[in-house]
Motif scaffolding. Structure first.
Motif, PDB file in Angstrom:
ATOM      1  N   ASP A  12       0.844  -1.190   0.000  1.00  0.00           N
ATOM      2  CA  ASP A  12       0.000   0.000   0.000  1.00  0.00           C
ATOM      3  C   ASP A  12       0.883   1.246   0.000  1.00  0.00           C
ATOM      4  O   ASP A  12       1.617   1.495   0.951  1.00  0.00           O
ATOM      5  CB  ASP A  12      -0.911  -0.027   1.237  1.00  0.00           C
ATOM      6  CG  ASP A  12      -1.823   1.190   1.298  1.00  0.00           C
ATOM      7  OD1 ASP A  12      -2.021   1.831   0.252  1.00  0.00           O
ATOM      8  OD2 ASP A  12      -2.323   1.491   2.387  1.00  0.00           O
ATOM      9  N   ALA A  13       0.789   2.014  -1.079  1.00  0.00           N
ATOM     10  CA  ALA A  13       1.636   3.207  -1.205  1.00  0.00           C
ATOM     11  C   ALA A  13       1.356   4.210  -0.092  1.00  0.00           C
ATOM     12  O   ALA A  13       2.267   4.894   0.380  1.00  0.00           O
ATOM     13  CB  ALA A  13       1.412   3.852  -2.572  1.00  0.00           C
ATOM     14  N   TYR A  14       0.105   4.277   0.323  1.00  0.00           N
ATOM     15  CA  TYR A  14      -0.224   5.244   1.368  1.00  0.00           C
ATOM     16  C   TYR A  14       0.388   4.851   2.711  1.00  0.00           C
ATOM     17  O   TYR A  14       0.774   5.703   3.503  1.00  0.00           O
ATOM     18  CB  TYR A  14      -1.739   5.384   1.509  1.00  0.00           C
ATOM     19  CG  TYR A  14      -2.145   6.554   2.365  1.00  0.00           C
ATOM     20  CD1 TYR A  14      -1.917   7.857   1.939  1.00  0.00           C
ATOM     21  CD2 TYR A  14      -2.736   6.362   3.606  1.00  0.00           C
ATOM     22  CE1 TYR A  14      -2.269   8.939   2.717  1.00  0.00           C
ATOM     23  CE2 TYR A  14      -3.097   7.444   4.383  1.00  0.00           C
ATOM     24  CZ  TYR A  14      -2.877   8.730   3.937  1.00  0.00           C
ATOM     25  OH  TYR A  14      -3.224   9.789   4.720  1.00  0.00           O
ATOM     26  N   ASP A 204      -7.655  14.646   1.601  1.00  0.00           N
ATOM     27  CA  ASP A 204      -7.950  13.564   2.547  1.00  0.00           C
ATOM     28  C   ASP A 204      -6.664  12.998   3.139  1.00  0.00           C
ATOM     29  O   ASP A 204      -6.469  12.950   4.357  1.00  0.00           O
ATOM     30  CB  ASP A 204      -8.703  12.425   1.853  1.00  0.00           C
ATOM     31  CG  ASP A 204     -10.093  12.835   1.420  1.00  0.00           C
ATOM     32  OD1 ASP A 204     -10.455  14.002   1.633  1.00  0.00           O
ATOM     33  OD2 ASP A 204     -10.811  11.990   0.868  1.00  0.00           O
ATOM     34  N   ARG A 205      -5.807  12.578   2.257  1.00  0.00           N
ATOM     35  CA  ARG A 205      -4.602  11.878   2.693  1.00  0.00           C
ATOM     36  C   ARG A 205      -3.629  12.826   3.375  1.00  0.00           C
ATOM     37  O   ARG A 205      -2.985  12.470   4.363  1.00  0.00           O
ATOM     38  CB  ARG A 205      -3.952  11.199   1.490  1.00  0.00           C
ATOM     39  CG  ARG A 205      -4.878  10.198   0.829  1.00  0.00           C
ATOM     40  CD  ARG A 205      -4.228   9.488  -0.326  1.00  0.00           C
ATOM     41  NE  ARG A 205      -5.139   8.497  -0.892  1.00  0.00           N
ATOM     42  CZ  ARG A 205      -4.744   7.422  -1.554  1.00  0.00           C
ATOM     43  NH1 ARG A 205      -3.458   7.202  -1.735  1.00  0.00           N
ATOM     44  NH2 ARG A 205      -5.622   6.575  -2.035  1.00  0.00           N
ATOM     45  N   GLY A 206      -3.528  14.043   2.848  1.00  0.00           N
ATOM     46  CA  GLY A 206      -2.638  15.018   3.470  1.00  0.00           C
ATOM     47  C   GLY A 206      -3.067  15.366   4.878  1.00  0.00           C
ATOM     48  O   GLY A 206      -2.221  15.567   5.764  1.00  0.00           O
ATOM     49  N   SER A 207      -4.378  15.417   5.113  1.00  0.00           N
ATOM     50  CA  SER A 207      -4.879  15.716   6.459  1.00  0.00           C
ATOM     51  C   SER A 207      -4.445  14.645   7.449  1.00  0.00           C
ATOM     52  O   SER A 207      -4.007  14.950   8.565  1.00  0.00           O
ATOM     53  CB  SER A 207      -6.416  15.819   6.436  1.00  0.00           C
ATOM     54  OG  SER A 207      -6.838  16.862   5.591  1.00  0.00           O
ATOM     55  N   ILE A 208      -4.567  13.390   7.027  1.00  0.00           N
ATOM     56  CA  ILE A 208      -4.181  12.291   7.920  1.00  0.00           C
ATOM     57  C   ILE A 208      -2.683  12.323   8.184  1.00  0.00           C
ATOM     58  O   ILE A 208      -2.226  12.131   9.321  1.00  0.00           O
ATOM     59  CB  ILE A 208      -4.589  10.938   7.308  1.00  0.00           C
ATOM     60  CG1 ILE A 208      -6.087  10.916   7.022  1.00  0.00           C
ATOM     61  CG2 ILE A 208      -4.223   9.801   8.264  1.00  0.00           C
ATOM     62  CD1 ILE A 208      -6.956  11.218   8.201  1.00  0.00           C
ATOM     63  N   LEU A 209      -1.900  12.565   7.153  1.00  0.00           N
ATOM     64  CA  LEU A 209      -0.448  12.630   7.340  1.00  0.00           C
ATOM     65  C   LEU A 209      -0.069  13.746   8.303  1.00  0.00           C
ATOM     66  O   LEU A 209       0.841  13.593   9.126  1.00  0.00           O
ATOM     67  CB  LEU A 209       0.247  12.834   5.990  1.00  0.00           C
ATOM     68  CG  LEU A 209       0.141  11.686   4.988  1.00  0.00           C
ATOM     69  CD1 LEU A 209       0.824  12.074   3.677  1.00  0.00           C
ATOM     70  CD2 LEU A 209       0.744  10.406   5.545  1.00  0.00           C
ATOM     71  N   LEU A 210      -0.767  14.868   8.226  1.00  0.00           N
ATOM     72  CA  LEU A 210      -0.494  15.983   9.122  1.00  0.00           C
ATOM     73  C   LEU A 210      -0.809  15.623  10.568  1.00  0.00           C
ATOM     74  O   LEU A 210      -0.030  15.933  11.483  1.00  0.00           O
ATOM     75  CB  LEU A 210      -1.314  17.204   8.689  1.00  0.00           C
ATOM     76  CG  LEU A 210      -1.095  18.499   9.479  1.00  0.00           C
ATOM     77  CD1 LEU A 210       0.370  18.928   9.456  1.00  0.00           C
ATOM     78  CD2 LEU A 210      -1.995  19.606   8.926  1.00  0.00           C
ATOM     79  N   VAL A 211      -1.949  14.953  10.785  1.00  0.00           N
ATOM     80  CA  VAL A 211      -2.311  14.528  12.140  1.00  0.00           C
ATOM     81  C   VAL A 211      -1.290  13.531  12.677  1.00  0.00           C
ATOM     82  O   VAL A 211      -0.879  13.596  13.844  1.00  0.00           O
ATOM     83  CB  VAL A 211      -3.727  13.917  12.163  1.00  0.00           C
ATOM     84  CG1 VAL A 211      -4.053  13.379  13.561  1.00  0.00           C
ATOM     85  CG2 VAL A 211      -4.761  14.954  11.759  1.00  0.00           C
ATOM     86  N   ALA A 339      -5.802   2.382  -4.067  1.00  0.00           N
ATOM     87  CA  ALA A 339      -6.597   3.594  -4.209  1.00  0.00           C
ATOM     88  C   ALA A 339      -7.474   3.820  -3.014  1.00  0.00           C
ATOM     89  O   ALA A 339      -7.960   4.910  -2.788  1.00  0.00           O
ATOM     90  CB  ALA A 339      -7.460   3.496  -5.478  1.00  0.00           C
ATOM     91  N   ALA A 340      -7.683   2.768  -2.208  1.00  0.00           N
ATOM     92  CA  ALA A 340      -8.538   2.909  -1.025  1.00  0.00           C
ATOM     93  C   ALA A 340      -7.898   3.798   0.016  1.00  0.00           C
ATOM     94  O   ALA A 340      -8.571   4.361   0.861  1.00  0.00           O
ATOM     95  CB  ALA A 340      -8.818   1.534  -0.424  1.00  0.00           C
ATOM     96  N   GLY A 341      -6.601   3.884   0.018  1.00  0.00           N
ATOM     97  CA  GLY A 341      -5.902   4.802   0.921  1.00  0.00           C
ATOM     98  C   GLY A 341      -6.200   4.524   2.376  1.00  0.00           C
ATOM     99  O   GLY A 341      -6.248   3.401   2.829  1.00  0.00           O
ATOM    100  N   ALA A 342      -6.452   5.602   3.136  1.00  0.00           N
ATOM    101  CA  ALA A 342      -6.627   5.479   4.573  1.00  0.00           C
ATOM    102  C   ALA A 342      -8.043   5.204   4.964  1.00  0.00           C
ATOM    103  O   ALA A 342      -8.346   5.112   6.129  1.00  0.00           O
ATOM    104  CB  ALA A 342      -6.167   6.778   5.249  1.00  0.00           C
TER     105      ALA A 342
END
Length: 343
Positions: A12-14, A204-211, A339-342
């Motif tokens: 999973d790349a994410y 979406d993904r950037g928000s999670i990475l920031l948290v 593509a499902a990501g987080a």
């Protein structure tokens, strides 16, 4: 291109991005003024995240899916009854061998809502009931904004969960209010969001990475990682795998025993066995102020990868069945585990 290559090997790349964020936080943690700025940015990012959720979710789709009440009831029971019960059993049995924060994180994992995007993606790949999966995942997240904080009060308060009335206010201001605003504005901005799914997914993904960065930075500054051993990490990983296996088996057997079609079974298995990191990490940031947030969300991060790998294998097995039982569902646009990501 890189994402597709990684997906072929089940990577999973994410998750790689998450691990990289943790590494950056370990080497360059935010502290002092930087920590204040990071925490402020997290509050804004979380509010924006739930505003976009509200703007994307179709009330009509939720209402139509609710008519399939037997399926929705079984998914709901798996998400908010079976998971918490199993979590309590594991915490009571193995809690004495783990730091308090990891035990709290294990229970917190079990009271989160289901995922949205990955549940739909895997159901589509497996030729399941995509409409039911969309409804189940969406309704699960709607209820989760209320049920998860309530379950934190019931299950974690006595274990140092740190829940307070301030957390209720933060949930309302950072999650519910932006979500409602998104629903109200959906009529005007919904088509734009549908046309720009790919770039907006970065929000979406950037928000999670920031948290995650803020949480692990705080842990590094406070020195909490000295409390965790490799044995702790191994045990938490094994407990997460056992939890996932138990829920997958239970939802499969229950759906067959209750006479659901194969398409409905697929939706039940994939929606009833998932836990949302996209909702979970922002919620943890609000519900556990001043605590070792990095340790609390660690079981969720480990479980997230396990559920992606397990469900990718299951989806391919379902897809290889000779004939669909009932009406085959169409595969949605999002049809890749990576593509499902987080979510």
């Amino acid at each position: 291109m890189i994402r597709r290559t990684l997906a072929r090997f089940g990577i999973d790349a994410y998750l790689i991005a998450l691990m990289a964020t943790v590494a950056v936080a370990a080497v360059l943690p935010a502290h002092g003024v930087g920590a204040t700025v990071a925490n402020g940015a997290v509050s804004v990012a979380v509010a924006l995240l739930f505003f976009l959720y509200g703007a994307r979710l179709s009330p009509l789709a939720v209402w139509e899916g609710l008519l399939h009440w037997r399926l929705q009831s079984l998914v709901f029971a798996s998400t908010y009854v079976l998971f918490p019960l199993l979590g309590l059993v594991l915490a009571r049995t193995f809690g004495g061998w783990l730091p308090r924060e990891l035990v709290a994180g294990l229970i917190f994992l079990c009271i989160l809502p289901s995922t949205v995007q990955s549940s739909i993606a895997f159901t589509g790949i497996a030729r399941g009931n995509v409409a039911a999966a969309l409804c189940s995942a969406s309704v699960s997240n709607l209820f989760g904004m209320v049920l998860t904080p309530l379950l934190v009060v019931l299950l974690l308060d006595s274990k140092g969960g740190g829940f307070s009335t301030q957390a209720i206010e933060n949930i309302a201001l950072q999650l519910l209010l932006p979500f409602v605003a998104g629903q109200l504005l959906r009529r005007w901005i919904g088509p734009f969001l549908q046309r720009h799914k790919a770039p907006l997914s970065l929000v979406d993904r950037g928000s999670i990475l920031l948290v995650v960065y803020a949480a692990f930075s705080e842990g590094m500054v406070a020195g909490i990682w000295s409390q965790v051993t490799l044995g702790d990490l191994a045990l938490v990983s094994l407990l997460g795998l056992a939890l996932l296996a138990a829920v997958l088996v239970t939802t499969t057997l229950a759906s067959r025993r209750l006479g659901f079609s194969k398409e409905d079974e697929i939706a039940i298995v994939f929606c009833g066995s998932k836990k949302s990191m996209a909702s979970g990490i922002p919620m943890a940031n609000i519900l556990f102020p001043g605590q070792a947030l990095g340790l609390i969300v660690l079981p969720l991060m480990l479980f997230h990868q396990a559920q992606l790998v397990a469900c990718a294998v299951l989806a391919q097995r379902y897809a290889r069945r000779s004939e669909p039982e009932g009406t085959a569902a169409s595969i949605p646009a999002v049809a890749s585990p990576s593509a499902a990501g987080a979510r």
